[in-house]
Design a protein around this motif. Structure first.
Motif, PDB file in Angstrom:
ATOM      1  N   UNK A   1     -17.638  27.665  66.015  1.00 21.90           N
ATOM      2  CA  UNK A   1     -17.958  27.950  67.410  1.00 21.90           C
ATOM      3  C   UNK A   1     -17.582  29.394  67.720  1.00 21.90           C
ATOM      4  N   UNK A   2     -18.494  30.149  68.354  1.00 21.32           N
ATOM      5  CA  UNK A   2     -18.191  31.559  68.588  1.00 21.32           C
ATOM      6  C   UNK A   2     -17.065  31.766  69.609  1.00 21.32           C
ATOM      7  N   UNK A   3     -16.410  32.917  69.496  1.00 24.76           N
ATOM      8  CA  UNK A   3     -15.315  33.267  70.402  1.00 24.76           C
ATOM      9  C   UNK A   3     -15.843  33.477  71.818  1.00 24.76           C
TER      10      UNK A   3
ATOM     11  N   UNK B   1      -2.952  28.266  77.492  1.00 21.62           N
ATOM     12  CA  UNK B   1      -3.802  27.563  76.537  1.00 21.62           C
ATOM     13  C   UNK B   1      -4.107  28.421  75.324  1.00 21.62           C
ATOM     14  N   UNK B   2      -5.263  28.202  74.747  1.00 23.91           N
ATOM     15  CA  UNK B   2      -5.626  28.924  73.545  1.00 23.91           C
ATOM     16  C   UNK B   2      -5.056  28.251  72.307  1.00 23.91           C
ATOM     17  N   UNK B   3      -5.840  28.274  71.243  1.00 22.03           N
ATOM     18  CA  UNK B   3      -5.387  27.598  70.037  1.00 22.03           C
ATOM     19  C   UNK B   3      -5.786  28.376  68.786  1.00 22.03           C
ATOM     20  N   UNK B   4      -7.067  28.660  68.641  1.00 22.93           N
ATOM     21  CA  UNK B   4      -7.539  29.306  67.423  1.00 22.93           C
ATOM     22  C   UNK B   4      -7.275  30.800  67.518  1.00 22.93           C
TER      23      UNK B   4
ATOM     24  N   UNK C   1     -16.635  33.973  63.003  1.00 25.58           N
ATOM     25  CA  UNK C   1     -17.360  33.137  63.970  1.00 25.58           C
ATOM     26  C   UNK C   1     -18.744  33.708  64.237  1.00 25.58           C
ATOM     27  N   UNK C   2     -18.923  35.012  63.942  1.00 23.16           N
ATOM     28  CA  UNK C   2     -20.224  35.634  64.181  1.00 23.16           C
ATOM     29  C   UNK C   2     -21.298  35.122  63.227  1.00 23.16           C
TER      30      UNK C   2
ATOM     31  N   UNK D   1      -9.524  36.643  73.818  1.00 21.80           N
ATOM     32  CA  UNK D   1      -9.276  36.331  75.235  1.00 21.80           C
ATOM     33  C   UNK D   1      -8.256  37.272  75.859  1.00 21.80           C
ATOM     34  N   UNK D   2      -7.306  37.772  75.065  1.00 21.42           N
ATOM     35  CA  UNK D   2      -6.176  38.533  75.621  1.00 21.42           C
ATOM     36  C   UNK D   2      -6.602  39.746  76.450  1.00 21.42           C
TER      37      UNK D   2
END
Lengths: 291, 352, 480
Positions: free
Chosen positions: C92-94, C115-118, B271-272, C125-126
């Motif tokens: 899309x960036x994290x 939630x969360x998917x990708x 993604x970067x 996120x964790x």
């Protein structure tokens, strides 16, 4: 491996001609103005999405939708040109504006078409494929190939042999002198913009039905058009075909020689293109001009 | 003509390395020789103002170190670094470089792979190693491509992130990289507030270095390239080495920034390589003014904070608004808001 | 002068806009009494995220109207706050996902996260959620989630629960299902193929989640020995690019035709899939001599093929221009009215009634999560994540898609014998443009066995099976 020669030749030729069609408008436009315009790919995308909107969402007649879409694309192309001529006449700002404009369209289409890629639009020609030398080919690409060749010849004749074509070339070489001679430089550019917008819109109308819509679909036509135009030599229609074939044949040779490497064909093809541009930036057609 | 217009016989006679080393030598000499001049430059009001802004935000963010505000400032700092790098190379020379995301991604992935190999490496060593890789990569990319004129360079730089990302996706396993990206990377700092302080310090260093370079002979040549590269060539100045140095430095800074990004989010992946990392830097430089450097500081906080706070309400409409605003800005306020503001203030004060 | 005015105007607008946005955010953070606020970071700008949110809203409305959640004697109502992470788009960036989680926690002051998917967004996120000591039930599939939980469980790992099947669990079912489907075909389809189906090609999309199944491709794929062991000849196992050469998959299909492919097994969740299927439908298979010049069977895990809604963008039949006819797919769910248990069909009906399309493959999981979270809250008598976690870890809940139980690293336990606790099942598009279930509706056959313990001699039954010539085969049993 026996049996890969036919697919390589057939696909290399047909997709190469697809690239020719995509690159025609850009060769004309970039060749004349020398200004990098990322909005070129955006026009391709606009045409495709407008066909989707009118023909699929609103249910209009297909031919009517196509006509409207082409008109919108030309309108957008001319609009961008006029606005930038008035407010951002230097190449750098134009480049940034056209990049932002393409991104803006990408975000707009992402939002209003539900973030869906993979949309398919109906085509003017049947999609069911036929066998040519035992290779499955869509009639769409055959038609595209024919139109590409035809338009290539017409454009070449127009630019090289007609009075108006000569005027265009003169304006391209030296706009100031041309203006001194009373040539309406602004109107020449306008004509070039209209023609190139129409060309890229026609390319979208013919090609996209066999492919798919995605909000990032402005990138590939722009890259292909730029690469083919540069390798061929700017404004030199004579060499557009070999340039396009260089790209398409690299892709399909790799695709069939190394079928287990999924993305390798694109990487190699663009690697070849980059190498070519770095070594020979004036393109095949520019060799004679450089001393 | 697409090729560099230095006297071609010159290019063929002198080896490229000599030219770049020569540029570096000249730059170092002018730097050292004008130490006092540099010191006086550091008292310029805009520079001090930019320093002040960075310090103020670092202080505000540390006040509530785990807040959304602090995270937004961290993100702003990362994008400011990118904007500075882009402004210093592309903004000043006029050679628009769309390849930023490639080096950003490389910085992130190098960090990930190094940490996976040796988890005793500290964040700062990871960041500096990425900086080095960025320098090398930038240098290798600049050598063949900066010989070409602006539009051609822009095209090749545009292809770089696309091909780079494709290449890595296709060959994750063969390259020995972890297939789904690297997670569990070390945090850059214990809280967003701590990370903000570190990144702010980095930005101060980068801003200072770029500012002093800009004011020196080196920067003069770079700006001359934007104004009229042919004129420089006819004066006997070979622009190629200057361009290469500028872009190499910028690539190093961008890779460094990518490493910090990976450590803020403890994750490094494909993604970067995304468009966000060229869109926002360009946006920031548009608002701040190209070649302005300081403008990127002010504009960076404004743009990213606006984005972060508008996004929860407007979500995907936010970028649409920003892209539209960018287009309007480039068309109607081409020198950037900062320079326009300065002119406006001057107008109000002196009526001219 | 005009430019200066524009500057002032822009600044004023930005200031006003920012102010209102800020007001909006700060007002939503004041949670009214007796609400349990659940923050949901989801890719809402795509059908995947919208779909998950639909299932969440369904659960919330059912729970709230049945009296809400009893927290230590007081009745609380669920409330959902969303943040669009846009993560369905791989570019899309994290950063968006992390900003989302941070915003939901610090500005919207949520009690829990779901939630969360990708995969990469979830993994980023964790640590953030854990740092804030917020319970987060996530629906990614990466085994990295369990690894995170296991490392530093006591301090940070314990806050994360994986509410969806991870790739290890999914793989156990990926290997077996095509075998069952193909064996059924072998037994029944005498009009379609003159010879047995043996040549099979496997195409996995170029993405993170297929890596465990495709591996390095060819003989380097874990699927290779599995397929060989049951009598198939894998002629091609590899990734297919998200963006094909020239914009068409024809060249890839030509390679497959040249290899004599008789069946194509795909693993695809992305939006490039309709193009692949359309090209497959239009392709002239005359050169595929091993298949007798006949189009190979198309089957596999095709997420986009699971939607049969009414609009052209959420109906695969329309999206692929009918090229998906006879495509067999499988998933978890239920995405069609399968009675996995007594909850399945009521869930399906409620979803379809509310939203006008069938539920997606992860909807049963996210729907159940609201229920078993409510159970854990009631037992804990508290809304504090630390209090709820021990009870959540002991969940033994039956949802419309199966039984939810968590392992020591908070992943879903899927018992495979005698019967999967969360079974996958098949679907097929028929030539009337509708999606039909492909498994017995009675779920009485306890012989679904994982690929690595495959045993000939077991049986399974199919319902409403259609051959490519349109013949409806109806209910029958396959002996393996």
């Amino acid at each position: 491996m026996a049996g890969i020669l036919a697919p390589i030749v057939v696909y290399g030729t047909l997709f190469g001609l697809t690239y020719v069609l995509i690159a025609l408008g850009f060769t004309l436009l970039f060749g004349i103005s020398r200004v990098l315009n990322l909005a070129y790919g955006a026009l391709y995308m606009v045409t495709a999405y407008m066909i989707y909107y009118f023909a699929v969402e609103l249910g209009f007649n297909l031919l009517l939708s196509v006509a409207i879409a082409i008109a919108i694309a030309i309108g957008v192309g001319v609009g961008v040109f006029l606005i930038c001529v008035r407010f951002a006449p230097d190449p750098l700002r134009f480049l940034i504006v056209s990049f932002m404009f393409a991104l803006l369209l990408q975000y707009l289409f992402t939002k209003y078409f539900g973030g869906q890629s993979g949309l398919i639009i109906p085509g003017l020609f049947p999609v069911k494929e036929i066998l040519i030398f035992d290779v499955s080919v869509s009639p769409v690409y055959l038609v595209t190939a024919g139109v590409a060749l035809g338009l290539l010849i017409v454009l070449w004749l127009w630019i090289e042999w007609t009075q108006y074509g000569r005027t265009i070339r003169a304006t391209a070489e030296d706009p100031e002198t041309a203006a001194l001679f009373g040539i309406g430089v602004r109107s020449i550019y306008l004509v070039v913009v209209v023609v190139s917008s129409a060309l890229v819109a026609i390319a979208a109308v013919l090609i996209v039905p066999a492919q798919e819509l995605t909000p990032t679909m402005w990138i590939e036509p722009f890259v292909i058009a730029f690469v083919v135009s540069v390798i061929g030599g700017l404004g030199k229609f004579k060499w557009t075909l070999p340039a396009a074939f260089l790209l398409s044949f690299s892709q399909f040779i790799v695709q069939f020689e190394y079928p287990t490497s999924a993305s390798l064909s694109d990487i190699v093809a663009f690697g070849v293109a980059i190498g070519f541009i770095v070594v020979l930036p004036q393109g095949i057609g520019g060799i004679k001009r450089a001393h | 003509m697409p090729t560099d217009t230095a006297p071609s016989s010159d290019l063929r006679r002198r080896p490229v390395g000599g030219g770049i080393a020569g540029a570096l030598r000249r730059g170092a000499r002018s730097f050292a020789g004008s130490a006092r001049l540099n010191a006086s430059r550091l008292t310029s009001p805009l520079y001090l103002g930019a320093l002040g802004v960075i310090i103020v935000f670092a202080y505000l963010g540390s006040g509530n170190p785990t807040s959304f505000f602090a995270l937004s400032l961290v993100l702003s700092s990362i994008y400011i670094t990118l904007a500075l790098a882009w402004d210093f190379s592309s903004g000043m020379t006029g050679y628009l470089n769309f390849g930023l995301p490639f080096f950003f991604g490389v910085g992130a992935l190098v960090t990930g792979q190094l940490y996976a190999t040796d988890s005793h490496l500290t964040p700062s060593s990871l960041a500096f190693f990425s900086f080095g890789v960025g320098l090398l990569g930038g240098f290798l990319f600049s050598l063949p491509t900066l010989r070409l004129r602006g539009p051609y360079f822009s095209l090749l730089s545009f292809l770089l992130p696309l091909i780079g990302a494709d290449f890595i996706l296709a060959f994750w396993t063969q390259l020995g990289l972890r297939t789904q990206g690297y997670y569990g990377l070390p945090f850059l700092g214990a809280t967003y507030g701590d990370e903000l302080v570190l990144l702010s310090a980095a930005n101060v260093a980068i801003l200072t270095a770029f500012f002093l370079l800009r004011e020196s002979h080196f920067g003069l040549v770079l700006r001359g390239i934007r104004d009229d590269e042919d004129a420089l060539g006819s004066q006997g100045i070979r622009t190629f080495p200057y361009k290469v140095v500028a872009f190499t430095l910028a690539s190093g800074v961008v890779a460094f920034s990518g490493a910090t990004y990976a450590m803020v989010y403890t994750f490094a992946g494909v993604d970067a390589f995304g468009f966000a990392f060229i869109l926002f830097p360009i946006l920031i430089v548009i608002v701040g003014g190209t070649g302005e450097l300081f403008g990127s500081i002010f504009a960076g906080y404004v743009v990213i904070l606006l984005y972060q706070y508008l996004f929860p309400t407007f979500s995907d409409l936010t970028l649409i608004i920003f892209a539209s605003a960018a287009i309007l800005l480039v068309l109607f306020i081409p020198h950037g808001l900062v320079r326009q503001l300065r002119a406006f203030i001057r107008f109000m004060r002196t009526g001219e | 002068m005009t430019a200066a005015i524009i500057v002032v105007v822009v600044l004023v607008v930005a200031g006003v806009g920012g102010y209102f946005a800020y007001r909006q955010l700060t007002s939503s953070s004041s949670s009214s009494a007796n609400t349990i606020t659940v923050g949901m970071p989801l890719p809402l700008n795509s059908i995947i995220g919208q779909d998950l949110l639909n299932a969440a809203n369904l659960a919330v409305s059912q729970i709230n109207s049945a009296g809400g959640v009893n927290v230590n004697g007081t009745s609380y109502q669920y409330k959902i706050v969303t943040y669009d992470t846009e993560e369905a788009d791989p570019s899309i960036p994290i950063a968006n996902g992390v900003s989302g989680v941070t915003s939901l926690i610090t500005q919207s002051n949520v009690n829990f996260l779901m939630g969360g998917y990708r995969s990469d967004v979830v993994l980023a996120e964790l640590p953030i959620a854990a740092q804030y000591h917020k319970l987060y039930i996530t629906f990614g599939a990466d085994t990295g989630i369990s690894t995170f939980v296991g490392t530093n469980y006591a301090t940070t790992g314990k806050y994360i629960f994986n509410g969806f099947l991870n790739t290890t669990n999914q793989n156990a079912q990926y290997g077996a299902l095509p075998v069952f489907l193909l064996q059924a075909y072998k037994e029944r389809a005498t009009t379609h193929f003159t010879t047995n189906i043996t040549n099979i090609a496997v195409l996995g999309e170029q993405a993170a989640w297929t890596q465990a199944t495709i591996g390095t491709g060819g003989t380097g794929s874990p699927l290779y020995p599995i397929l060989k062991s049951v009598g198939f000849n894998p002629v091609y196992i590899n990734y297919f690019p998200l963006s094909p050469a020239g914009g068409s998959y024809d060249s890839l299909l030509t390679t497959l035709a040249g290899l004599g492919t008789q069946a194509i097994y795909i693993l695809a969740a992305g939006t490039e899939t309709p193009l692949l299927i359309s090209n497959y439908g239009a392709f002239n298979w005359g050169a595929d001599t091993a298949s007798g010049g006949v189009k190979p069977l198309m089957l596999g895990a095709d997420v986009m093929s699971e939607y049969n809604g009414s609009s052209s963008t959420n109906n695969y039949w329309q999206l692929t221009n009918h090229a998906c006819a006879d495509e067999m797919t499988f998933g978890w769910g239920p995405t069609l009215p399968f009675a996995i248990n007594s909850l399945s069909i009521p869930f399906y009906n409620a979803y379809e009634k509310a939203y006008g399309l069938n539920p997606g493959f992860a909807d049963g999981f996210i729907y159940s999560a609201f229920f078993y979270l409510a159970n854990a809250i009631e037992k804990a008598k508290s809304l504090s994540s630390d209090a709820v976690i021990p009870y959540l870890a002991q969940t033994n809940y039956t949802g419309p898609m199966g039984v939810v139980q968590f392992s020591s690293t908070h992943g879903l336990i899927v018992n495979l014998a005698p019967w999967p606790s969360i079974p996958a099942f098949g679907m097929q598009w028929h030539q009337d443009g509708k999606l039909y279930p492909l498994w017995s509706s009675l779920w009485t056959t306890p012989n679904f066995i994982a690929a690595d313990t495959f045993a000939p001699g077991s049986t399974t039954s199919f319902e409403n099976y259609e051959e490519p010539n349109g013949t409806l085969v109806g209910d029958f049993t396959v002996a393996l």
